[in-house]
Design a protein around this motif. Structure first.
Motif, PDB file in Angstrom:
ATOM      1  N   TYR A  77       0.830  -1.212   0.000  1.00  0.00           N
ATOM      2  CA  TYR A  77       0.000   0.000   0.000  1.00  0.00           C
ATOM      3  C   TYR A  77       0.863   1.260   0.000  1.00  0.00           C
ATOM      4  N   SER A  78       2.007   1.211   0.680  1.00  0.00           N
ATOM      5  CA  SER A  78       2.845   2.402   0.679  1.00  0.00           C
ATOM      6  C   SER A  78       3.671   2.504  -0.606  1.00  0.00           C
ATOM      7  N   ALA A  79       4.005   1.363  -1.221  1.00  0.00           N
ATOM      8  CA  ALA A  79       4.821   1.407  -2.450  1.00  0.00           C
ATOM      9  C   ALA A  79       4.017   1.861  -3.656  1.00  0.00           C
ATOM     10  N   TYR A  80       2.721   1.522  -3.692  1.00  0.00           N
ATOM     11  CA  TYR A  80       1.939   1.745  -4.920  1.00  0.00           C
ATOM     12  C   TYR A  80       0.725   2.635  -4.716  1.00  0.00           C
ATOM     13  N   PRO A  81       0.963   3.943  -4.535  1.00  0.00           N
ATOM     14  CA  PRO A  81      -0.167   4.866  -4.527  1.00  0.00           C
ATOM     15  C   PRO A  81      -0.608   5.191  -5.964  1.00  0.00           C
ATOM     16  N   ARG A 111      10.569   0.566  -5.617  1.00  0.00           N
ATOM     17  CA  ARG A 111       9.796   0.972  -4.439  1.00  0.00           C
ATOM     18  C   ARG A 111       9.482  -0.215  -3.534  1.00  0.00           C
ATOM     19  N   PHE A 112       9.226  -1.383  -4.135  1.00  0.00           N
ATOM     20  CA  PHE A 112       9.012  -2.569  -3.303  1.00  0.00           C
ATOM     21  C   PHE A 112      10.327  -2.991  -2.636  1.00  0.00           C
ATOM     22  N   MET A 113      11.381  -3.015  -3.421  1.00  0.00           N
ATOM     23  CA  MET A 113      12.683  -3.449  -2.907  1.00  0.00           C
ATOM     24  C   MET A 113      13.103  -2.616  -1.697  1.00  0.00           C
ATOM     25  N   ALA A 114      12.942  -1.310  -1.790  1.00  0.00           N
ATOM     26  CA  ALA A 114      13.362  -0.427  -0.699  1.00  0.00           C
ATOM     27  C   ALA A 114      12.600  -0.763   0.586  1.00  0.00           C
ATOM     28  N   ARG A 115      11.298  -0.914   0.464  1.00  0.00           N
ATOM     29  CA  ARG A 115      10.484  -1.199   1.654  1.00  0.00           C
ATOM     30  C   ARG A 115      10.736  -2.601   2.188  1.00  0.00           C
ATOM     31  N   PHE A 147      14.449   6.827  -0.851  1.00  0.00           N
ATOM     32  CA  PHE A 147      14.443   8.134  -0.193  1.00  0.00           C
ATOM     33  C   PHE A 147      13.566   8.099   1.067  1.00  0.00           C
ATOM     34  N   GLY A 148      14.144   8.482   2.194  1.00  0.00           N
ATOM     35  CA  GLY A 148      13.387   8.531   3.443  1.00  0.00           C
ATOM     36  C   GLY A 148      13.198   7.182   4.118  1.00  0.00           C
ATOM     37  N   VAL A 149      13.742   6.094   3.539  1.00  0.00           N
ATOM     38  CA  VAL A 149      13.588   4.778   4.173  1.00  0.00           C
ATOM     39  C   VAL A 149      14.599   4.659   5.319  1.00  0.00           C
ATOM     40  N   GLU A 150      14.091   4.368   6.496  1.00  0.00           N
ATOM     41  CA  GLU A 150      14.909   4.362   7.703  1.00  0.00           C
ATOM     42  C   GLU A 150      15.953   3.250   7.703  1.00  0.00           C
ATOM     43  N   GLY A 151      17.138   3.558   8.202  1.00  0.00           N
ATOM     44  CA  GLY A 151      18.173   2.536   8.381  1.00  0.00           C
ATOM     45  C   GLY A 151      18.924   2.204   7.098  1.00  0.00           C
TER      46      GLY A 151
END
Ligand SMILES: *Cc1c(COP(=O)(O)O)cnc(C)c1O
Length: 476
Positions: A77-81, A111-115, A147-151
């Motif tokens: 849900y967060s990767a695919y708005p 976007r999926f890979m990052a999350r 971008f903005g992904v923690e850690g």
């Protein structure tokens, strides 16, 4: 799900290990032990499900049990708005894969890979440092995805002065956890420097270095979802309205109609001979008919994801592997001989690959007979690519980018030879505004989607470094 290397079937690893390592230790690519079929209840609803739910159902068995359902749901849900609309253009369909933030299909994987990386590394206190070399497109998608992904922090190396102003802003305009290095050299220099850093065991360990290149299985799996969504909708006889970024121009009406001008006026679509097929509705989607999907290809990650979706049960009739003059795979499909060669520069430059790295993965899943049956090949020259951009714009007021035009033209060639019939969909891998310098000469001004307009407002901030591995080591 367990994964093993294409070069060694005896040692399997879990999804976490396959994703975080990228490449198998023996240099092979990670492939799944088996391809998980969609449950019957999902398969029969692909035509009406929301994109995010299809993404969830597609990815779930591949990451089980490493990413449990609630976490996966949050990730998709967060990767695919944004969606992947299947829209009607002239006599056929276009699957628009450019509605993400960097306006190319690589957003779906990055976007999926990052999350997923962020989830798999939860609880670790040492940050992960991703380094990636880019000739333009990949760097933007990876930078934006992480971008903005923690850690996790990202360092992108690009050849100074050899990416477009838009690409430079996508790579170097974000700041935060994304840093950009403008290398005084070529893309090959950038790639060599990244490889040297990753091969430096002491550096790799001390800084917790990893890479995000396109052979990572976690970038491929999520791409299978848009094949399933498109194939499901086509079989249900449904089309989507184009989104706000649909590249339609002139007096051809609002994108929301999902129709081209000829269809709205009740004329037979596809009347202009320049794009090949006769003026019939034969290639429009129709309920109960499976679609043939044309994939503009370079490294063949995208088509591999299509094969995964098809093997999971997505109702795809056939694939077309469309390339520019870097035609290693079309040649293989017609001759049976695989001949890798150096790449040649074209106007569809994200597909300038003479040695497609994902071919090894495709070959691991498909026998020669399966491959011949399920994939047709065709290649396209730059002149043909330009002619099609002009012709489709004149016919339908729709602007194709050079990569998507290679797909459209490859389909025309196969139609002429009578090799393709029934509903036909062209994957559009990028928005034409990304390649405005080529496209606008053929079509006039191209509408710029809001995501790209915002990018142009950023100011790029990068450090300039010599094309020298020790300079990279110092800066890291
Ligand atoms: C990366 C890219 C391709 C090629 O995709 P592969 O998965 O490498 O075959 C095609 N078009 C565009 C716009 C791209 O950025």
């Amino acid at each position: 799900m367990r994964y093993f290397s294409t070069r060694n079937k005896s040692e399997a690893v879990d999804f976490t290990a396959a994703a975080l390592a990228g490449l198998a230790p023996d240099g092979g690519l990670f492939v799944p032990e088996e391809i998980p079929p969609y449950p019957a209840a999902v398969r029969s609803c692909l035509g009406t499900m929301d994109y995010r739910d299809i993404a969830f159902e597609t990815i779930k068995p591949w990451v089980n049990p490493d990413i449990p359902d609630p976490a996966l749901e949050e990730i998709v849900y967060s990767a695919y708005p944004f969606d992947a609309p299947l829209v009607g253009v002239a006599d056929r369909q276009v699957l628009e894969l450019f509605h993400g933030p960097t306006a190319a299909f690589k957003d779906f994987g990055a976007r999926f890979m990052a999350r997923a990386f962020s989830y798999l590394r939860r609880g670790e206190d040492k940050p992960l440092r991703i380094i990636v070399a880019t000739s333009g497109d990949t760097g933007g998608a990876v930078a934006d995805g992480f971008f903005g992904v923690e850690g996790i922090s990202v360092t992108v190396l690009y050849p100074r002065g050899r990416v477009s102003p838009l690409q430079e802003r996508q790579i170097a305009g974000l700041g935060g956890n994304v840093s950009a290095l403008a290398v005084e050299g070529s893309f090959d220099d950038c790639q060599r420097m990244v490889k040297a850093a990753l091969a430096d065991a002491e550096l790799k360990k001390r800084l917790n270095l990893s890479s995000a290149n396109s052979i990572n299985v976690s970038r491929l799996i999520p791409q299978a979802a848009y094949y399933a969504a498109a194939a499901g909708r086509a079989l249900a006889g449904r089309l989507d309205p184009g989104g706000e970024a649909s590249p339609r121009t002139g007096d051809y009406g609002p994108a929301a109609s999902g129709q081209d001008r000829s269809a709205r006026n009740g004329e037979a679509p596809g009347a202009a001979g320049a794009t090949g097929s006769a003026g019939t509705a034969e290639h429009r989607v129709r309920k109960g008919q499976a679609i043939t999907l044309v994939v503009p290809s370079g490294n063949f990650g995208n088509l591999t994801a299509g094969v995964y979706a098809w093997k999971m049960g997505a109702p795809v009739r056939r694939f077309v592997a469309a390339t520019n003059i870097n035609k290693t795979v079309p040649d293989y499909l017609s001759s049976g001989t695989y001949l890798a060669r150096p790449s040649q520069a074209t106007i569809s430059n994200a597909m300038d690959v003479g040695t497609p790295s994902n071919f090894e993965r495709m070959a691991a899943h498909l026998s020669w007979t399966d491959m011949k049956e399920s994939i047709l090949g065709a290649f396209v020259t730059d002149d043909e690519t330009r002619n099609t951009i002009r012709a489709v714009h004149a016919l339908a007021g729709y602007v194709l980018d050079p990569h998507s035009s290679v797909g459209w033209t490859a389909a025309d060639k196969l139609l002429e030879r009578g090799l393709v019939s029934g509903p036909l969909g062209i994957l559009s891998t990028a928005h034409p505004a990304k390649f405005a310098e080529t496209v606008e000469l053929l079509t006039g001004p191209v509408p710029v989607p809001p995501s790209l307009a915002k990018v142009m407002e950023r100011s790029p901030q990068s450090s300039i470094i010599p094309a020298d591995s020790s300079a990279l080591k110092d800066i890291l």
